[in-house]
Motif scaffolding. Structure first.
Motif, PDB file in Angstrom:
ATOM      1  N   VAL A  61       0.836  -1.209   0.000  1.00  0.00           N
ATOM      2  CA  VAL A  61       0.000   0.000   0.000  1.00  0.00           C
ATOM      3  C   VAL A  61       0.869   1.257   0.000  1.00  0.00           C
ATOM      4  O   VAL A  61       0.608   2.230  -0.738  1.00  0.00           O
ATOM      5  N   VAL A  62       1.937   1.249   0.813  1.00  0.00           N
ATOM      6  CA  VAL A  62       2.835   2.404   0.858  1.00  0.00           C
ATOM      7  C   VAL A  62       3.545   2.580  -0.479  1.00  0.00           C
ATOM      8  O   VAL A  62       3.722   3.706  -0.974  1.00  0.00           O
ATOM      9  N   ALA A  63       3.962   1.471  -1.104  1.00  0.00           N
ATOM     10  CA  ALA A  63       4.623   1.555  -2.405  1.00  0.00           C
ATOM     11  C   ALA A  63       3.677   2.092  -3.469  1.00  0.00           C
ATOM     12  O   ALA A  63       4.086   2.865  -4.346  1.00  0.00           O
ATOM     13  N   ALA A  64       2.399   1.706  -3.413  1.00  0.00           N
ATOM     14  CA  ALA A  64       1.418   2.232  -4.371  1.00  0.00           C
ATOM     15  C   ALA A  64       1.242   3.734  -4.209  1.00  0.00           C
ATOM     16  O   ALA A  64       1.099   4.473  -5.197  1.00  0.00           O
ATOM     17  N   ALA A  65       1.280   4.204  -2.974  1.00  0.00           N
ATOM     18  CA  ALA A  65       1.196   5.654  -2.748  1.00  0.00           C
ATOM     19  C   ALA A  65       2.430   6.366  -3.283  1.00  0.00           C
ATOM     20  O   ALA A  65       2.351   7.515  -3.741  1.00  0.00           O
ATOM     21  N   SER A 129      -0.538  12.254 -11.933  1.00  0.00           N
ATOM     22  CA  SER A 129      -1.065  11.303 -10.959  1.00  0.00           C
ATOM     23  C   SER A 129      -1.759  10.143 -11.670  1.00  0.00           C
ATOM     24  O   SER A 129      -2.534  10.353 -12.600  1.00  0.00           O
ATOM     25  N   ARG A 130      -1.440   8.942 -11.249  1.00  0.00           N
ATOM     26  CA  ARG A 130      -2.077   7.772 -11.858  1.00  0.00           C
ATOM     27  C   ARG A 130      -3.553   7.679 -11.479  1.00  0.00           C
ATOM     28  O   ARG A 130      -4.357   7.150 -12.234  1.00  0.00           O
ATOM     29  N   SER A 131      -3.877   8.147 -10.280  1.00  0.00           N
ATOM     30  CA  SER A 131      -5.269   8.053  -9.838  1.00  0.00           C
ATOM     31  C   SER A 131      -6.202   8.927 -10.665  1.00  0.00           C
ATOM     32  O   SER A 131      -7.398   8.651 -10.766  1.00  0.00           O
ATOM     33  N   LEU A 132      -5.660   9.989 -11.286  1.00  0.00           N
ATOM     34  CA  LEU A 132      -6.467  10.864 -12.122  1.00  0.00           C
ATOM     35  C   LEU A 132      -6.440  10.459 -13.581  1.00  0.00           C
ATOM     36  O   LEU A 132      -7.223  10.979 -14.380  1.00  0.00           O
ATOM     37  N   ALA A 133      -5.527   9.545 -13.926  1.00  0.00           N
ATOM     38  CA  ALA A 133      -5.448   9.094 -15.310  1.00  0.00           C
ATOM     39  C   ALA A 133      -6.457   7.976 -15.547  1.00  0.00           C
ATOM     40  O   ALA A 133      -7.033   7.398 -14.621  1.00  0.00           O
ATOM     41  N   GLY A 134      -6.658   7.651 -16.796  1.00  0.00           N
ATOM     42  CA  GLY A 134      -7.582   6.580 -17.143  1.00  0.00           C
ATOM     43  C   GLY A 134      -6.969   5.217 -16.857  1.00  0.00           C
ATOM     44  O   GLY A 134      -5.743   5.078 -16.723  1.00  0.00           O
ATOM     45  N   PRO A 135      -7.772   4.185 -16.746  1.00  0.00           N
ATOM     46  CA  PRO A 135      -7.247   2.841 -16.495  1.00  0.00           C
ATOM     47  C   PRO A 135      -6.446   2.341 -17.685  1.00  0.00           C
ATOM     48  O   PRO A 135      -6.706   2.726 -18.829  1.00  0.00           O
ATOM     49  N   PRO A 136      -5.467   1.504 -17.462  1.00  0.00           N
ATOM     50  CA  PRO A 136      -4.654   0.989 -18.572  1.00  0.00           C
ATOM     51  C   PRO A 136      -5.494   0.093 -19.474  1.00  0.00           C
ATOM     52  O   PRO A 136      -6.427  -0.583 -19.025  1.00  0.00           O
ATOM     53  N   ASP A 137      -5.135   0.068 -20.732  1.00  0.00           N
ATOM     54  CA  ASP A 137      -5.892  -0.724 -21.709  1.00  0.00           C
ATOM     55  C   ASP A 137      -4.926  -1.432 -22.649  1.00  0.00           C
ATOM     56  O   ASP A 137      -4.841  -1.107 -23.836  1.00  0.00           O
ATOM     57  N   PRO A 138      -4.173  -2.417 -22.141  1.00  0.00           N
ATOM     58  CA  PRO A 138      -3.251  -3.132 -23.027  1.00  0.00           C
ATOM     59  C   PRO A 138      -3.998  -4.119 -23.911  1.00  0.00           C
ATOM     60  O   PRO A 138      -5.096  -4.577 -23.585  1.00  0.00           O
ATOM     61  N   SER A 139      -3.390  -4.453 -25.029  1.00  0.00           N
ATOM     62  CA  SER A 139      -3.994  -5.453 -25.916  1.00  0.00           C
ATOM     63  C   SER A 139      -3.863  -6.837 -25.282  1.00  0.00           C
ATOM     64  O   SER A 139      -2.994  -7.067 -24.438  1.00  0.00           O
ATOM     65  N   ILE A 197      -4.438   1.028  -9.490  1.00  0.00           N
ATOM     66  CA  ILE A 197      -4.550   2.326  -8.815  1.00  0.00           C
ATOM     67  C   ILE A 197      -5.673   3.181  -9.391  1.00  0.00           C
ATOM     68  O   ILE A 197      -6.487   3.737  -8.630  1.00  0.00           O
ATOM     69  N   PRO A 198      -5.794   3.347 -10.731  1.00  0.00           N
ATOM     70  CA  PRO A 198      -6.904   4.187 -11.229  1.00  0.00           C
ATOM     71  C   PRO A 198      -8.278   3.622 -10.883  1.00  0.00           C
ATOM     72  O   PRO A 198      -9.229   4.401 -10.688  1.00  0.00           O
ATOM     73  N   TYR A 199      -8.403   2.299 -10.793  1.00  0.00           N
ATOM     74  CA  TYR A 199      -9.697   1.708 -10.452  1.00  0.00           C
ATOM     75  C   TYR A 199     -10.041   1.940  -8.982  1.00  0.00           C
ATOM     76  O   TYR A 199     -11.191   2.237  -8.639  1.00  0.00           O
ATOM     77  N   THR A 201      -9.025   4.315  -6.883  1.00  0.00           N
ATOM     78  CA  THR A 201      -9.333   5.710  -6.583  1.00  0.00           C
ATOM     79  C   THR A 201     -10.564   6.215  -7.328  1.00  0.00           C
ATOM     80  O   THR A 201     -11.100   7.269  -6.993  1.00  0.00           O
ATOM     81  N   GLY A 202     -10.992   5.467  -8.363  1.00  0.00           N
ATOM     82  CA  GLY A 202     -12.184   5.855  -9.108  1.00  0.00           C
ATOM     83  C   GLY A 202     -13.392   5.053  -8.664  1.00  0.00           C
ATOM     84  O   GLY A 202     -13.918   5.235  -7.562  1.00  0.00           O
ATOM     85  N   ASP A 203     -13.822   4.153  -9.523  1.00  0.00           N
ATOM     86  CA  ASP A 203     -14.966   3.287  -9.217  1.00  0.00           C
ATOM     87  C   ASP A 203     -14.452   1.860  -9.082  1.00  0.00           C
ATOM     88  O   ASP A 203     -14.188   1.185 -10.098  1.00  0.00           O
ATOM     89  N   PRO A 204     -14.283   1.344  -7.854  1.00  0.00           N
ATOM     90  CA  PRO A 204     -13.699   0.005  -7.683  1.00  0.00           C
ATOM     91  C   PRO A 204     -14.548  -1.120  -8.247  1.00  0.00           C
ATOM     92  O   PRO A 204     -14.043  -2.238  -8.407  1.00  0.00           O
ATOM     93  N   ARG A 205     -15.805  -0.875  -8.565  1.00  0.00           N
ATOM     94  CA  ARG A 205     -16.650  -1.945  -9.081  1.00  0.00           C
ATOM     95  C   ARG A 205     -16.146  -2.460 -10.424  1.00  0.00           C
ATOM     96  O   ARG A 205     -16.255  -3.661 -10.722  1.00  0.00           O
TER      97      ARG A 205
END
Length: 326
Positions: A61-65, A129-139, A197-199, A201-205
């Motif tokens: 958790v600390v590393a993610a912060a 900030s990663r929390s404000l960016a969109g979720p990753p979308d790799p192929s 992280i983006p999920y 801080t955003g909508d965890p569902r």
């Protein structure tokens, strides 16, 4: 400055959990990666091991912060602080000693971490900030290339590659193989954690519809179990150094492959970071794979016992009567 302090704090919490794993190993029966279900049951029913697991998860958790507003390379750069703490705990706390070759590999590793630290300090500008960016979308192909080999490599390493080192006359492993296997798995788990992280801080569902939580638990659980097996009978310094370096490099490469983690834009800082990464990998390869065997001189063969030859005695009945004189 705040991400640096958080990254250093994460290394401190991680090391605390690893020390708990090391101390717990003495109270558990010998575990092996060949019996994963038996090892899982023993670890899950150990209260002290669960405390160590909770400690390591707190470090995650600390590393993610820390990496929320900084590149993931900061975890590799600040490991110089964790390495110094590990050497202090291993030498003073557990009375571990390093061979000359291992000390040389750690010295080279320090130089590699300095190169990465300089590159991270001057090669990156303001990081969004990663929390404000969109979720990753790799192929799907990119995701499979980044995760499937990371899960299969430790299985191959211990079920096929290391089979021949077991037996009565096998040489004792130093812990490098355990560190590499656990590092690949835990580095994959950290990569999945950064992707979540983006999920969170955003909508965890929406996180439930992604493979990140499953791989985070799977790779993290296998990596921590393999780490405990390595720490149970091997030295803390060797296992943790190799595991952390391999894991952080796995994190850097996996993040770049999965969600386009940026590298330094200036050629000089990019060259320094790449040189530090390759030099760190080379330092891992310098660690001896087997413990040094100290051969005691063979004891001289005992001299044969020579029994004294019995004297010839003549019994009265064996004497020949003298011939009568004519």
């Amino acid at each position: 400055m705040q991400p640096v302090l958080l990254a250093c704090a994460a290394h401190l919490v991680y090391l605390t959990g690893f020390v708990i794993f090391k101390m717990t190993g003495a109270s558990l029966p010998p575990l092996t990666a060949r019996r994963p279900f038996h090892a899982t049951m023993k670890l899950a029913t150990s209260g002290s091991w669960m405390i160590g697991l909770t400690t390591v998860m707190s470090g995650t958790v600390v590393a993610a912060a820390a990496v929320n507003t900084a590149p993931v390379s900061i975890m590799l750069a600040t490991y110089l602080f964790g390495l110094l703490l590990l050497l202090l705990v291993g030498v003073q706390g557990f009375k571990e000693r390093l061979s000359r070759r291992e000390a040389g590999a750690i010295s080279l590793l320090v130089a590699a971490l300095v190169l990465v630290a300089v590159s991270v300090a001057f090669g990156y500008g303001s990081f969004p900030s990663r929390s404000l960016a969109g979720p990753p979308d790799p192929s799907p192909w990119t995701f499979a290339a980044a995760t499937v080999p990371s899960l299969l490599f430790p299985i191959w390493l211990f079920c096929v590659r290391e089979r021949k080192v077991e037996g009565r006359h096998a040489r004792r492993l130093t812990g490098v193989a355990y560190g590499i296997g656990a590092g690949v798995l835990l580095g994959t788990a950290e990569t999945m954690g950064v992707a979540m992280i983006p999920y969170i801080t955003g909508d965890p569902r929406y996180l439930l519809f992604t493979p990140y939580p499953v791989l985070f638990v799977l790779a993290g659980g296998l990596g921590l179990g393999l780490l405990h097996i390595g720490l149970q009978q091997r030295r803390l310094i060797v296992v943790c150094v190799v595991m952390n370096i391999v894991g952080k490099i796995q994190l850097v490469c996996g993040a770049a492959l999965l969600f386009g983690e940026p590298w330094p834009s200036e050629p000089l800082w990019l060259a320094l970071e790449l040189a530090g990464v390759f030099l760190a990998l080379y330092a891992v390869l310098l660690f001896p794979r087997y413990e040094r065997v100290t051969r005691t001189p063979a004891a001289p063969a005992p001299e044969p016992v020579r029994h004294p030859r019995p004297e010839h005695r003549t019994e009265p009945w064996m004497t020949t009567p003298p011939r009568a004189r004519r």
